[in-house]
Design a protein around this motif. Structure first.
Motif, short mmCIF file in Angstrom:
data_model
loop_
_atom_site.label_atom_id
_atom_site.label_comp_id
_atom_site.label_asym_id
_atom_site.label_seq_id
_atom_site.Cartn_x
_atom_site.Cartn_y
_atom_site.Cartn_z
N LYS A 49 0.95 -7.66 31.01
CA LYS A 49 2.01 -8.38 31.74
C LYS A 49 1.52 -9.75 32.20
N LEU A 73 6.19 -11.44 42.98
CA LEU A 73 7.09 -11.60 41.82
C LEU A 73 8.35 -10.76 42.01
N ALA A 74 8.19 -9.54 42.52
CA ALA A 74 9.35 -8.67 42.76
C ALA A 74 10.31 -9.33 43.76
N THR A 111 8.09 -5.65 37.53
CA THR A 111 7.11 -6.31 38.39
C THR A 111 6.28 -5.29 39.18
N GLY A 156 2.20 -9.09 42.27
CA GLY A 156 3.37 -8.38 41.78
C GLY A 156 4.43 -8.23 42.88
#
Lengths: 359, 359
Positions: free
Chosen positions: A244, B248-249, B185, B245
């Motif tokens: 990712k 990003l989420a 994510t 992450g």
């Protein structure tokens, strides 16, 4: 601990004005000098010393050697209602990025969304810096840059793309700091690996691999090999989901470089005598054209609070959201001064003396 | 292995037409039925069975119960030169997302960049599906959606945001498959955790935590607790870099939901009697306005080849880039048929019989 490893606090404005003066005596215009100094001091103020005032000498060297061009303006090579493509002519990264983000904001004022890509710029410091311009105009701001290769495609043992950071900012009401994500798309930075190795600690799984695909154990060898793109950093997600981060790093290369016609992947190289022609991407979204801005900001506060109020794994360890800690550090630094290494300050004073500046 | 766990290969067009017929007999227009069936079959063809035709019954239930509205068109609630904001009126996710991506493409044709956000849509299958429309027009396509909460903020023990996938596609010359990143994510999906637990295997560090902050050991309890948002999946980056992450989420929630005025975080809920009002974000970039499209595609091929040619950690394990494996699986499935579970095919046949369709 030697003096070189200890920290000294310098008043924010004093440090800013010192670095500015140095750049001015290198014949930069006051505006350009301010742009260059501001992003460096803000990095130190937020605790990101790798992108702080310790870079001053390197930026000066690049100018002196004619590697970067502080006096050639950018060219707009393509444009449309909501975008522009710039040729940066290897200008100063901070100057180009400030102007490009501001242009993206003007385009967004007209069209709702504004995008500017810049090819062949140079190192622009912390990528998040430029998204602040969007926040000041109640906009969402996105900034990306590609960098010289350090990251490894999943399954490989050679560096093929940069740490390729991505920054995303969205405003809150001001009761809470704005949301501001600024992340390398590698799992950790090279700096983090260096520190572990130099302290004789082992590198956790998923951080980096050497040229044979093993977790590095010899800092000196690892860093030497990296100059030849052998071994490197694993992408975000490490051993379980590194594909990712690998994809995100490629996304950043595509948006910054392939979309503008710049250099990508292993063609983005730094040597002792050159500085990479890096490429940037900026996007501004004018929220108030999408919905009522006050309602947006109230929703942001609610959303951020939802995160902060999550039940904690450890009752003593608060939960944060992206941008909150750097924001708080910046407020403290503006009041109490910026912490920098004594050695870095000594170096700045030396540069100032060489430029016949009073300190 | 029981028949329910074994796979059967169904010709691509036959499977597509079966699912289409089922939706048509639920009074969907042929266009809508095709949109719904196409995204489900493509998911199975790419090996993503969690988003495949096994969802047919669930989509029908949502329509029958009046939870989703297949007959109420969307409203354009805000618009500008390069963007639109849609109220989805809880319509069909695939239908809305196809139309929204196509609208973003039209806007990009005019302005260079086109953005459409959709609030209160419903589940739209694999997010990458919609970016194919951009590829067909030689554009870069970006699609995102928020989802019901499964992910945990770094340092917390409660789910606060969805798996919030992000898809990014850019065209190549055609000699190589296009670049197509489609990633949750979170570090891994809930499905991956379930499989490990059910097989009696331990959960690797950084995948998920239970309501006490420990790695889950009891699948049944973990899944039951998740319904109350207790415990959940760790964001991309896991234990070392999960804050990225997590960021990003949140970025996906902000772009899909806060920008459109939709539901976010823990307000996006699915129950047995409801389906979440999820929110989408689509962006199209018309590359040919930025630079010569053939040069862009040639550079893409070079860049992709740079990755594929990286020295391998294991000489027997090739390196891939995002989108390559699903692309190759799709070509095989179109020739040789789509592999689905026997049990899923039996269920489809049962639904077809209930709708008096010949199979």
């Amino acid at each position: 601990m030697s003096e070189g490893q200890s920290y000294i606090k310098i008043p924010y404005e004093k440090l800013l004005s010192l670095v500015e003066s140095i750049f001015i005596s290198e014949k930069l215009s006051p505006d350009y000098a301010k742009a260059m100094a501001d992003v460096l001091v803000m990095a130190d103020a937020q605790g990101i010393s790798s992108h702080g005032v310790s870079r001053t000498q390197r930026y000066i060297n690049d100018i002196k050697k004619g590697i970067t061009n502080p006096h050639i303006p950018h060219d707009v090579i393509r444009s449309g209602t909501s975008f522009e493509v710039w040729e940066g002519n290897h200008g100063l990264g901070s100057v180009l990025s400030n102007e490009a983000m501001k242009r993206a904001i003007s385009l967004a004022e007209q069209a709702g969304v504004g995008m500017v890509t810049v090819r062949c710029s140079s190192h622009h410091g912390i990528t998040s810096y430029y998204t602040h311009h969007a926040l000041e105009r109640d906009m969402i701001g996105i900034a990306m840059t590609n960098t010289a290769p350090l990251g490894i495609p999943t399954g490989g043992v050679e560096a093929r793309f940069g740490t390729n950071p991505l920054a995303f900012a969205a405003p809150s009401t001001g009761k809470l700091p704005p949301f501001l994500l600024d992340m390398a798309t590698t799992n950790v930075t090279r700096g983090a690996v260096e520190i572990k190795l130099r302290n004789g600690e082992s590198i956790p799984d998923g951080w980096a691999i050497d040229k044979d695909g093993k977790t590095p154990t010899d800092a000196k060898q690892f860093l030497a090999d990296l100059l030849d793109l052998k071994g490197g950093l694993l992408p975000l997600g490490g051993s379980s989901s590194g594909h990712k981060g690998y994809g995100l790093a490629m996304m950043v290369d595509i948006l910054t470089s392939l979309l503008s016609g710049g250099e990508y992947g292993i063609n983005v190289r730094d040597t002792t005598d050159t500085a990479a022609c890096v490429n940037h991407f900026f996007l501004a979204i004018d929220i108030k054209q999408f919905r009522n801005i006050d309602e947006f900001k109230k929703d942001m506060d609610n959303y951020l609070t939802m995160m902060l109020d999550t039940k904690r794994a450890d009752p003593l360890k608060p939960i944060y959201y992206a941008g909150q800690i750097p924001y708080e550090k910046l407020q403290v630094a503006k009041k109490e001064g910026v912490s920098i290494l004594h050695s870095v300050y000594n170096e700045l004073q030396k540069i100032a003396r060489e430029h016949n500046l009073s300190i």
